[in-house]
Design a protein around this motif. Structure first.
Motif, mmCIF file in Angstrom:
data_model
loop_
_atom_site.group_PDB
_atom_site.id
_atom_site.type_symbol
_atom_site.label_atom_id
_atom_site.label_comp_id
_atom_site.label_asym_id
_atom_site.label_seq_id
_atom_site.Cartn_x
_atom_site.Cartn_y
_atom_site.Cartn_z
ATOM 1 N N ALA A 168 0.852 -1.195 0.000
ATOM 2 C CA ALA A 168 0.000 0.000 0.000
ATOM 3 C C ALA A 168 0.887 1.242 0.000
ATOM 4 C CB ALA A 168 -0.920 -0.010 1.206
ATOM 5 N N HIS A 197 2.476 4.895 -0.690
ATOM 6 C CA HIS A 197 2.009 6.272 -0.834
ATOM 7 C C HIS A 197 2.746 6.981 -1.974
ATOM 8 C CE1 HIS A 197 1.174 5.394 3.515
ATOM 9 N NE2 HIS A 197 0.001 5.847 3.131
ATOM 10 N N SER A 251 -3.842 3.812 -2.465
ATOM 11 C CA SER A 251 -3.032 4.576 -1.514
ATOM 12 C C SER A 251 -2.023 5.490 -2.180
ATOM 13 C CB SER A 251 -2.282 3.608 -0.589
ATOM 14 O OG SER A 251 -1.462 2.728 -1.352
ATOM 15 N N ARG A 276 -6.590 15.504 1.199
ATOM 16 C CA ARG A 276 -5.667 15.052 2.240
ATOM 17 C C ARG A 276 -5.635 16.078 3.370
ATOM 18 N NH1 ARG A 276 0.112 14.953 0.177
ATOM 19 N NH2 ARG A 276 0.521 13.923 2.176
#
Length: 397
Positions: free
Chosen positions: A30, A32, A49, A385
């Motif tokens: 996952a 980023h 992700s 975000r």
């Protein structure tokens, strides 16, 4: 904690920037952030992700940029990091095109006997060449690489003409005033003895130089392609060279059709293949990716605008959204409805998409998660975000 996934061998000098407690490298699917060189990611199943992809190099045709843009994934490259390496190879290729250095060196290696010096001296005339001084070089594309080539070619005594309708102000300041500017690209084709191309591969530049363009050139013109193979029509080049309508061709992109022709030099994609260039690209890619993950700042992106703002508030909200009217009003209204004051805000658009940074004076993580959920539920929002300013929070602790 941010998880970084790598493709290809990235110089350790760049990856060292992720060696702290806030990062893991190639330990979690996952991811980023992704950092790569030449790996082709078309068809790759990107995890949700992923926030950003950084290419340690200038070209991004190995990355599905349009697909990632729609998903709110920022794509970075490293323009200029390998410029000196490519520039030096182009200058070397210019010299090799007028002086049969390789042929002479190979011939000497074939000699036998004790009188090599006498034989070499007696036969050196067959390797006589020409000089670059006084000849005209045309540079198509005056980005980081093209600008450096133009300046160095002038220092070699060449007359230099450049063409780039989109040259940036920053680059323009670096180009010698003695480099002439072509108003039309046809001026390059019709007047130059040497032509080198330094533009990115896009639909507009694919096949930029074909039969029509080569027909405008002098039959003695030498053409150089160190950008992307698809920018020059190799079939048109072969046809012109075989008909003595083009003086020579040097390319950094291997193509079997171009091999075994004395007027064509094919290199194995050596442009950025220096230790220094690989290190510079890795450092820039890592620095850009890390800054985006930690602060939301976008710089050197190929699909989103440059957005920089000093991060001094406890929290930052970053929003990738459609570039439509009244979206900023929606964002401001939604944040205000939750009783939150905006400390600072910046927005930039690029085509159909835009990017907004909002700094707020909030210290409660739960409140910020609520803000995120509310904004994500609004129309035109693509990715939201929230970033905690750890330096500010550490000062309070």
């Amino acid at each position: 904690m941010f998880h970084i996934k790598t493709f290809n061998a990235i110089a350790p000098e760049g990856m060292a920037r992720f060696e702290d407690e806030n990062y893991t490298i190639d330990q979690d699917q996952a991811a980023h952030g992704i950092i790569l060189r030449s790996e082709k990611l078309h068809g790759y199943d990107f995890p949700e992700s992923v926030l950003a992809v950084a290419r340690a190099g200038a070209g991004t045709n190995n990355i599905p940029v349009e697909e990632l843009t729609k998903a709110g994934v920022v794509v970075f490259n490293t323009p200029g990091a390998n410029a000196n390496a490519v520039k030096e190879l182009v200058v070397a290729s210019l010299l090799l095109s007028v002086r049969p250095i390789l042929q002479g060196a190979n011939w000497v290696q074939s000699l036998e006997g004790d009188n090599l010096e006498e034989v070499a001296e007696a036969n050196k005339k067959q390797f006589a060449g020409n000089e670059l001084e006084g000849k005209r070089l045309g540079v198509i594309g005056l980005g980081a690489i093209g600008a450096m080539i133009a300046n160095d070619a002038y220092r070699l005594g060449m007359e230099v003409m450049g063409y780039d309708p989109y040259v940036s102000v920053d680059t323009a300041w670096t180009i010698s005033r003695r480099v002439k500017r072509a108003q039309q690209i046809e001026e390059i084709f019709t007047t130059c003895d040497f032509i080198t191309v330094h533009v990115p591969l896009t639909e507009a530049t694919r096949g930029l130089i074909g039969e029509k363009e080569i027909a405008l050139m002098k039959p003695t013109t030498r053409l150089f392609n160190f950008s992307r193979g698809e920018i020059v029509d190799t079939d048109a080049v072969l046809k012109a060279i075989n008909a003595d309508e083009l003086g020579g061709f040097t390319t950094d992109f291997a193509d079997s059709k171009l091999l075994h022709n004395p007027k064509i030099l094919v290199l194995p994609h050596l442009g950025a293949s220096t230790e220094e260039a690989e290190i510079n690209c890795a450092k820039m890619a890592a620095r850009t990716l890390k800054r985006f993950l930690e602060t939301g700042v976008i710089k050197r992106s190929v699909n989103f605008p440059t957005v920089e703002m000093s991060f001094q508030s406890p929290y930052r909200i970053t929003i990738i959204h459609e570039n439509t009217p009244n979206v900023l009003g929606q964002i401001s209204t939604e944040i205000a409805s939750l009783g939150i004051n905006i400390d600072n805000m910046i927005n930039r658009g690029r085509g159909d998409f835009a990017y907004t940074l909002v700094d707020v004076n909030v210290q409660d993580d739960a409140i910020m998660q609520r803000v995120k959920r509310h904004l994500e539920g609004k129309e035109h929002m693509i990715r939201v975000r929230t970033i905690k300013n750890t330096e500010v929070f550490n000062e309070w602790c």
